[in-house]
Design a protein around this motif. Structure first.
Motif, short mmCIF file in Angstrom:
data_model
loop_
_atom_site.label_atom_id
_atom_site.label_comp_id
_atom_site.label_asym_id
_atom_site.label_seq_id
_atom_site.Cartn_x
_atom_site.Cartn_y
_atom_site.Cartn_z
N ASN A 144 0.83 -1.20 0.00
CA ASN A 144 0.00 0.00 0.00
C ASN A 144 0.87 1.26 0.00
OD1 ASN A 144 -2.71 0.53 -0.33
ND2 ASN A 144 -3.29 0.01 1.76
N ALA A 145 1.76 1.34 -1.00
CA ALA A 145 2.65 2.50 -1.17
C ALA A 145 3.47 2.77 0.08
CB ALA A 145 1.85 3.74 -1.57
N SER A 146 4.14 1.73 0.60
CA SER A 146 4.96 1.89 1.80
C SER A 146 6.05 2.94 1.56
CB SER A 146 5.62 0.56 2.18
OG SER A 146 4.66 -0.41 2.49
N PRO A 147 6.12 3.96 2.42
CA PRO A 147 7.11 5.02 2.22
C PRO A 147 8.55 4.60 2.46
CG PRO A 147 5.95 5.35 4.29
CD PRO A 147 5.25 4.23 3.58
N ASN A 148 8.76 3.42 3.11
CA ASN A 148 10.11 2.96 3.37
C ASN A 148 10.65 2.04 2.27
OD1 ASN A 148 8.47 0.77 3.87
ND2 ASN A 148 9.33 0.28 5.88
N GLY A 149 9.90 1.92 1.16
CA GLY A 149 10.38 1.16 0.01
C GLY A 149 10.33 -0.34 0.15
N THR A 150 9.65 -0.85 1.18
CA THR A 150 9.64 -2.29 1.42
C THR A 150 8.82 -3.05 0.39
OG1 THR A 150 7.90 -1.89 3.06
CG2 THR A 150 10.14 -2.20 3.88
N GLY A 151 7.90 -2.37 -0.28
CA GLY A 151 7.14 -3.04 -1.33
C GLY A 151 8.03 -3.51 -2.46
N ARG A 152 8.93 -2.64 -2.90
CA ARG A 152 9.86 -3.00 -3.97
C ARG A 152 10.86 -4.06 -3.51
NH1 ARG A 152 9.09 -0.11 -8.28
NH2 ARG A 152 8.05 1.92 -8.14
N ILE A 153 11.24 -4.01 -2.23
CA ILE A 153 12.13 -5.04 -1.69
C ILE A 153 11.46 -6.40 -1.75
CG2 ILE A 153 13.19 -5.88 0.45
CD1 ILE A 153 13.68 -2.94 1.21
N LEU A 154 10.17 -6.46 -1.36
CA LEU A 154 9.43 -7.72 -1.41
C LEU A 154 9.26 -8.20 -2.84
CD1 LEU A 154 6.70 -6.98 1.29
CD2 LEU A 154 8.55 -8.65 1.49
#
Length: 293
Positions: free
Chosen positions: A36-46
Motif C-alpha cells: 500500500n505505497a509503503s514510504p520505506n520502500g519495502t514493497g519494492r524489496i518484497l
C-alpha cells in the motif's frame, strides 16, 4: 487452488513471516501481496525477493488506499489471473496454524456452501475470540448512534482513556468480554449471517464472480465488515462463521509507544471510523435501505 491476499505497509518482517506460514500450509495456493505505497520502500524489496517464486505475486499500489481499496486491488488480480476456489484476505499479523486449513475450508463449503466465511480468530494480545464480531448487522439508526458516540469520543481526555484501554491487555479483555456477553456470543458453535472480523476473511469463488471488488471503496479504514454484511444481507448472500478453522491475530503486538504517539494513533482511528460511518450512512440512504431486510 486457494489464494491469499496480504495487505502490506512498512512492516516487512511481519509480511515475510506471514508468507512463510502460508507456504507451510497443505494444498495448492497462491499468495498476493499488495504493497500500500509503503514510504520505506519495502514493497519494492518484497517484489525483488519473491520474483523467483511462481506462487507469490507482489503488487505495488501507487497510493496508500487503505484497507478496502487496497484489498480490492489484490482480490481483483486474483479474479483476473487465477482459478481460485477461495480467496483468503488476511492481515500480515495473522497466523494460521492448521496445516489442513485449505482442506477444512473446502469441506465446509461442500457441506454448506457460503459466500463469505470467517474462522475463529483469537487475539494474542487479549485472548479474546474476535469472531463473530457481532450477531446483528448495522441499521441506519445504529450507524447514526455510533457516529454520534464516536464524535464525542474525540475529546482529548476520552482519547487518552481509550488509548490506555487498548494498550492494557487486562482492561481490553474486560471491556471486550462485557461487550460480547451482552450479545450472548457463543464462539464454539457455527453461526450464519453475522458480522465477521476483518483480519481474516474467506471469499468463495461464486461470490467474487459477481463481486470482484467486495469491500466498499468509500472507506479508508474500519467498519468495512459491517458494511459488507449489510450489503450481503440486502442481496441474500450467505455469511458464515465456523470455529472448526482458526487463526491467531497478533493484535497490538508492537512495542509500547510514547503517550503522545498513542493518543495520535487513537485520534487517527476515530477520524477513520467517523469517515467510514458517514460512508455507511450515505450508502444506506442511497439504496433506500432504512430498515433491516
Amino acid at each position: 487452488m486457494t489464494a491469499f491476499v496480504i495487505l502490506h505497509y512498512r512492516a516487512v518482517e511481519m509480511t515475510r513471516t506471514c508468507v512463510e506460514r502460508i507456504q507451510a500450509l497443505d494444498g495448492s495456493k497462491h499468495i498476493v501481496i499488495v504493497d500500500n505505497a509503503s514510504p520505506n520502500g519495502t514493497g519494492r524489496i518484497l517484489k525483488e525477493e519473491y520474483a523467483g517464486q511462481d506462487n507469490v505475486t507482489v503488487l505495488l499500489n501507487e497510493e496508500n488506499a487503505g484497507f478496502a481499496r487496497g484489498n480490492n486491488l489484490g482480490i481483483r488480480w486474483v479474479c483476473t489471473h487465477l482459478p481460485a476456489q477461495f480467496t483468503v484476505v488476511l492481515n500480515n499479523d495473522v497466523e494460521i496454524r492448521q496445516k489442513d486449513f485449505i482442506v477444512r475450508t473446502e469441506e465446509i463449503y461442500k457441506e454448506d456452501p457460503f459466500d463469505i466465511l470467517g474462522p475463529d480468530i483469537v487475539s494474542v494480545f487479549s485472548g479474546i475470540h474476535q469472531n463473530p464480531k457481532s450477531l446483528k448487522g448495522c441499521t441506519l439508526d445504529s450507524v447514526r448512534k455510533k457516529r454520534a458516540n464516536v464524535k464525542r469520543s474525540t475529546h482529548p481526555i476520552l482519547l487518552l482513556l481509550s488509548s490506555g484501554e487498548k494498550n492494557s491487555p487486562l482492561l481490553w479483555k474486560h471491556v471486550q468480554r462485557r461487550r460480547r456477553a451482552k450479545q450472548c456470543i457463543d464462539v464454539s458453535v457455527p453461526a450464519k449471517n453475522v458480522v465477521l472480523h476483518g483480519s481474516c476473511v474467506i471469499f468463495s469463488e461464486r461470490y467474487l464472480k459477481s463481486h470482484p471488488e467486495p469491500f466498499y471503496p468509500k472507506t479508508y479504514m474500519y467498519y468495512e465488515m459491517e458494511i459488507l454484511e449489510w450489503m450481503c444481507r440486502r442481496e441474500g448472500s450467505v455469511v458464515r462463521y465456523d470455529p472448526s478453522i482458526c487463526a491467531l491475530h497478533y493484535q497490538h503486538e508492537a512495542s509500547r509507544q510514547e503517550l503522545k504517539s498513542i493518543i495520535r494513533r487513537s485520534k487517527f482511528v476515530m477520524d477513520c471510523l467517523l469517515d467510514s460511518l458517514t460512508a455507511a450512512e450515505e450508502l444506506i440512504l442511497e439504496t433506500g435501505g432504512e430498515e433491516r431486510v
